[in-house]
Design a protein around this motif. Structure first.
Motif, PDB file in Angstrom:
ATOM      1  N   GLY A  95      -7.785  10.775 -17.524  1.00 51.62           N
ATOM      2  CA  GLY A  95      -7.429  10.048 -16.316  1.00 51.62           C
ATOM      3  C   GLY A  95      -5.945   9.885 -16.142  1.00 51.62           C
ATOM      4  N   ALA A  96      -5.606   9.100 -15.152  1.00 52.40           N
ATOM      5  CA  ALA A  96      -4.213   8.835 -14.807  1.00 52.40           C
ATOM      6  C   ALA A  96      -3.839   7.449 -15.285  1.00 52.40           C
ATOM      7  CB  ALA A  96      -4.006   8.931 -13.304  1.00 52.40           C
ATOM      8  N   GLY A  97      -2.716   7.366 -15.956  1.00 51.39           N
ATOM      9  CA  GLY A  97      -2.225   6.073 -16.402  1.00 51.39           C
ATOM     10  C   GLY A  97      -0.747   5.911 -16.065  1.00 51.39           C
ATOM     11  N   GLY A  98      -0.356   5.927 -14.834  1.00 53.39           N
ATOM     12  CA  GLY A  98      -1.303   5.977 -13.731  1.00 53.39           C
ATOM     13  C   GLY A  98      -0.767   6.785 -12.578  1.00 53.39           C
ATOM     14  N   ILE A  99      -1.573   6.780 -11.523  1.00 54.87           N
ATOM     15  CA  ILE A  99      -1.136   7.270 -10.220  1.00 54.87           C
ATOM     16  C   ILE A  99      -0.357   6.142  -9.538  1.00 54.87           C
ATOM     17  CG2 ILE A  99      -1.940   7.867  -7.898  1.00 54.87           C
ATOM     18  CD1 ILE A  99      -2.122  10.185  -9.808  1.00 54.87           C
ATOM     19  N   MET A 100       0.829   6.461  -9.045  1.00 56.22           N
ATOM     20  CA  MET A 100       1.622   5.470  -8.322  1.00 56.22           C
ATOM     21  C   MET A 100       1.167   5.493  -6.863  1.00 56.22           C
ATOM     22  SD  MET A 100       3.428   4.206 -10.746  1.00 56.22           S
ATOM     23  CE  MET A 100       2.041   4.532 -11.827  1.00 56.22           C
ATOM     24  N   LEU A 101       0.227   4.642  -6.543  1.00 56.97           N
ATOM     25  CA  LEU A 101      -0.497   4.736  -5.282  1.00 56.97           C
ATOM     26  C   LEU A 101       0.389   4.692  -4.041  1.00 56.97           C
ATOM     27  CD1 LEU A 101      -3.283   5.104  -4.108  1.00 56.97           C
ATOM     28  CD2 LEU A 101      -3.627   2.626  -4.205  1.00 56.97           C
ATOM     29  N   PRO A 102       1.488   3.915  -4.019  1.00 53.77           N
ATOM     30  CA  PRO A 102       2.322   3.932  -2.818  1.00 53.77           C
ATOM     31  C   PRO A 102       2.984   5.283  -2.526  1.00 53.77           C
ATOM     32  CG  PRO A 102       2.689   1.913  -4.037  1.00 53.77           C
ATOM     33  CD  PRO A 102       1.869   2.803  -4.923  1.00 53.77           C
ATOM     34  N   ASN A 103       2.956   6.221  -3.488  1.00 55.02           N
ATOM     35  CA  ASN A 103       3.470   7.578  -3.227  1.00 55.02           C
ATOM     36  C   ASN A 103       2.471   8.430  -2.450  1.00 55.02           C
ATOM     37  OD1 ASN A 103       5.723   6.953  -4.741  1.00 55.02           O
ATOM     38  ND2 ASN A 103       5.059   8.057  -6.572  1.00 55.02           N
ATOM     39  N   HIS A 104       1.247   7.948  -2.260  1.00 53.94           N
ATOM     40  CA  HIS A 104       0.177   8.757  -1.706  1.00 53.94           C
ATOM     41  C   HIS A 104      -0.643   7.937  -0.710  1.00 53.94           C
ATOM     42  CE1 HIS A 104       0.847  11.237  -5.377  1.00 53.94           C
ATOM     43  NE2 HIS A 104       0.874  10.067  -5.987  1.00 53.94           N
ATOM     44  N   SER A 105      -1.457   8.635   0.063  1.00 52.05           N
ATOM     45  CA  SER A 105      -2.450   7.915   0.857  1.00 52.05           C
ATOM     46  C   SER A 105      -3.691   7.695   0.005  1.00 52.05           C
ATOM     47  CB  SER A 105      -2.820   8.715   2.108  1.00 52.05           C
ATOM     48  OG  SER A 105      -3.669   9.803   1.772  1.00 52.05           O
TER      49      SER A 105
ATOM     50  N   ALA B 247       4.792   1.257  -8.734  1.00 47.50           N
ATOM     51  CA  ALA B 247       6.196   1.677  -8.836  1.00 47.50           C
ATOM     52  C   ALA B 247       6.346   3.097  -8.289  1.00 47.50           C
ATOM     53  CB  ALA B 247       6.654   1.615 -10.285  1.00 47.50           C
ATOM     54  N   PRO B 248       7.574   3.533  -7.980  1.00 45.16           N
ATOM     55  CA  PRO B 248       7.755   4.899  -7.478  1.00 45.16           C
ATOM     56  C   PRO B 248       7.618   5.968  -8.543  1.00 45.16           C
ATOM     57  CG  PRO B 248       9.877   3.788  -7.634  1.00 45.16           C
ATOM     58  CD  PRO B 248       8.822   2.748  -7.898  1.00 45.16           C
ATOM     59  N   GLY B 249       7.783   5.597  -9.820  1.00 42.29           N
ATOM     60  CA  GLY B 249       7.713   6.598 -10.872  1.00 42.29           C
ATOM     61  C   GLY B 249       8.966   7.439 -10.968  1.00 42.29           C
TER      62      GLY B 249
ATOM     63  N   ALA C 195       6.271   0.499   0.984  1.00 41.17           N
ATOM     64  CA  ALA C 195       4.890   0.895   0.684  1.00 41.17           C
ATOM     65  C   ALA C 195       4.258   0.033  -0.405  1.00 41.17           C
ATOM     66  CB  ALA C 195       4.849   2.362   0.284  1.00 41.17           C
ATOM     67  N   ALA C 196       5.060  -0.445  -1.343  1.00 36.67           N
ATOM     68  CA  ALA C 196       4.504  -1.261  -2.428  1.00 36.67           C
ATOM     69  C   ALA C 196       3.884  -2.553  -1.904  1.00 36.67           C
ATOM     70  CB  ALA C 196       5.577  -1.571  -3.464  1.00 36.67           C
ATOM     71  N   ASP C 197       4.326  -3.012  -0.726  1.00 34.81           N
ATOM     72  CA  ASP C 197       3.802  -4.265  -0.174  1.00 34.81           C
ATOM     73  C   ASP C 197       2.328  -4.154   0.195  1.00 34.81           C
ATOM     74  OD1 ASP C 197       6.353  -5.230  -0.486  1.00 34.81           O
ATOM     75  OD2 ASP C 197       6.894  -5.111   1.642  1.00 34.81           O
ATOM     76  N   THR C 198       1.867  -2.941   0.485  1.00 36.07           N
ATOM     77  CA  THR C 198       0.467  -2.761   0.880  1.00 36.07           C
ATOM     78  C   THR C 198      -0.407  -2.312  -0.299  1.00 36.07           C
ATOM     79  OG1 THR C 198       0.826  -0.457   1.568  1.00 36.07           O
ATOM     80  CG2 THR C 198       1.158  -2.177   3.233  1.00 36.07           C
ATOM     81  N   PHE C 199       0.138  -2.378  -1.517  1.00 32.71           N
ATOM     82  CA  PHE C 199      -0.608  -1.909  -2.679  1.00 32.71           C
ATOM     83  C   PHE C 199      -1.985  -2.580  -2.802  1.00 32.71           C
ATOM     84  CE2 PHE C 199      -1.390  -2.215  -7.380  1.00 32.71           C
ATOM     85  CZ  PHE C 199      -1.659  -0.868  -7.595  1.00 32.71           C
ATOM     86  N   PRO C 200      -2.112  -3.900  -2.674  1.00 33.59           N
ATOM     87  CA  PRO C 200      -3.446  -4.506  -2.802  1.00 33.59           C
ATOM     88  C   PRO C 200      -4.454  -3.953  -1.798  1.00 33.59           C
ATOM     89  CG  PRO C 200      -1.749  -6.183  -2.998  1.00 33.59           C
ATOM     90  CD  PRO C 200      -1.049  -4.937  -2.543  1.00 33.59           C
ATOM     91  N   SER C 201      -4.053  -3.827  -0.541  1.00 30.79           N
ATOM     92  CA  SER C 201      -4.995  -3.316   0.462  1.00 30.79           C
ATOM     93  C   SER C 201      -5.262  -1.830   0.255  1.00 30.79           C
ATOM     94  CB  SER C 201      -4.470  -3.572   1.876  1.00 30.79           C
ATOM     95  OG  SER C 201      -3.225  -2.924   2.093  1.00 30.79           O
ATOM     96  N   ASP C 202      -4.271  -1.090  -0.259  1.00 33.67           N
ATOM     97  CA  ASP C 202      -4.485   0.333  -0.551  1.00 33.67           C
ATOM     98  C   ASP C 202      -5.501   0.512  -1.678  1.00 33.67           C
ATOM     99  OD1 ASP C 202      -2.697   1.067   1.403  1.00 33.67           O
ATOM    100  OD2 ASP C 202      -1.039   1.470   0.021  1.00 33.67           O
ATOM    101  N   VAL C 203      -5.427  -0.354  -2.679  1.00 39.73           N
ATOM    102  CA  VAL C 203      -6.415  -0.302  -3.766  1.00 39.73           C
ATOM    103  C   VAL C 203      -7.810  -0.567  -3.215  1.00 39.73           C
ATOM    104  CG1 VAL C 203      -7.197  -1.377  -5.908  1.00 39.73           C
ATOM    105  CG2 VAL C 203      -4.767  -0.935  -5.564  1.00 39.73           C
ATOM    106  N   GLN C 204      -7.943  -1.551  -2.336  1.00 36.94           N
ATOM    107  CA  GLN C 204      -9.248  -1.858  -1.755  1.00 36.94           C
ATOM    108  C   GLN C 204      -9.756  -0.701  -0.899  1.00 36.94           C
ATOM    109  OE1 GLN C 204      -7.869  -5.735  -0.111  1.00 36.94           O
ATOM    110  NE2 GLN C 204      -9.690  -6.578  -1.107  1.00 36.94           N
TER     111      GLN C 204
END
Length: 271
Positions: free
Chosen positions: A110-120, A146-148, A163-172
């Protein structure tokens, strides 16, 4: 962390009939790591380090590491998303996971981790839905915000600075794609829908601990980044998570963790 030099040390130790030494980057234990550690499930964080032999050799070494870890009884290997770092080759994280998965049989990857704000979230659901479909029951997805990399690289990735501000909603949103319960009408992840890829929140502060507790997700703490916050973050997770029995199993162990023997049969495991 099991590095390239550790592979050679482990081979030598195994040939001599001794224990296999390793530093742990991601540990799994349902009880604190005190005293007897023989019932502790162990895992590895591989940064796909690039040495003098170049990137192709780094990928070959990642495959060899995964095969050895599988042979020795390790639970999982995670790869980290970093960009514009000449010493790290795991930037296309999902592609590397697919390559290693094709050359192993049972170890979780797996990914440890994917930096979700870099992607949709949709793209990540499709990528990891594909991996889970190709290698069912073997794929994990750790998520960070984080941007990585550095600010210039962040701009090259076309990442929105906010983009990091929407991380919680992006996870959902990502959770919903995997569960087949999309939050965006008429949009689903194919592949990805109903694959239920397990998610983990990564962090080095109380923000990640609070988010993991709120969403009922396991939490992996980057103690090598912020060792001073380890006890507070894990204590909060233990007290507030809807799955408190998992709080210890989600910690990343500090770099100073003593060398431990190779895991054999384990009574504890991650879901």
């Amino acid at each position: 962390m099991l590095s390239r030099r550790h592979i050679h040390a482990c081979n030598a130790a195994q040939a001599a009939g001794g224990n296999i030494p390793t530093h742990l980057a991601v540990g799994a234990s349902k009880t604190p790591l005190k005293g007897n550690t023989h019932d502790t499930s162990l895992s590895i964080l591989d940064l796909a380090h690039v040495g003098d032999d170049g990137i192709a050799e780094s990928f070959r070494a990642s495959v060899e590491l995964a095969q050895k870890a599988e042979e020795w009884g390790y639970k999982r290997i995670w790869f980290a998303e970093h960009h514009n770092m000449p010493s790290i080759a795991s930037s296309a994280t999902s592609v590397l996971i697919a390559h290693v998965a094709a050359h192993t049989k049972s170890i979780r990857l797996g990914a440890g981790g994917i930096m979700l704000p870099n992607h949709s979230p949709l793209q990540i659901a499709e990528q990891f839905g594909t991996l889970e479909t190709l290698h069912p029951g073997r794929i994990d997805l750790g998520l960070g915000r984080a941007p990585g990399s550095d600010q210039n690289t962040m701009r090259a990735l076309r990442r929105d600075p906010m983009a990091a501000d929407t991380f919680p909603s992006d996870v959902q949103e990502l959770q919903a794609y995997f569960a087949g319960q999309t939050r965006i009408s008429g949009v689903n992840a194919y592949p990805g829908k109903d694959t239920n890829v397990p998610l983990y929140i990564l962090g080095s502060s109380l923000f990640g601990a609070r988010l993991a507790a709120a969403l009922g997700l396991p939490y992996s703490f980057a103690s090598h980044f912020a060792p001073q916050a380890l006890e507070d973050a894990c204590g909060f997770t233990a007290a507030n998570s809807s799955h408190p029995r998992y709080w210890q199993s989600r910690m990343s162990l500090p770099a100073s963790t003593p060398l431990l023997p190779t895991p054999k049969r384990k009574q504890t495991s991650w879901p």
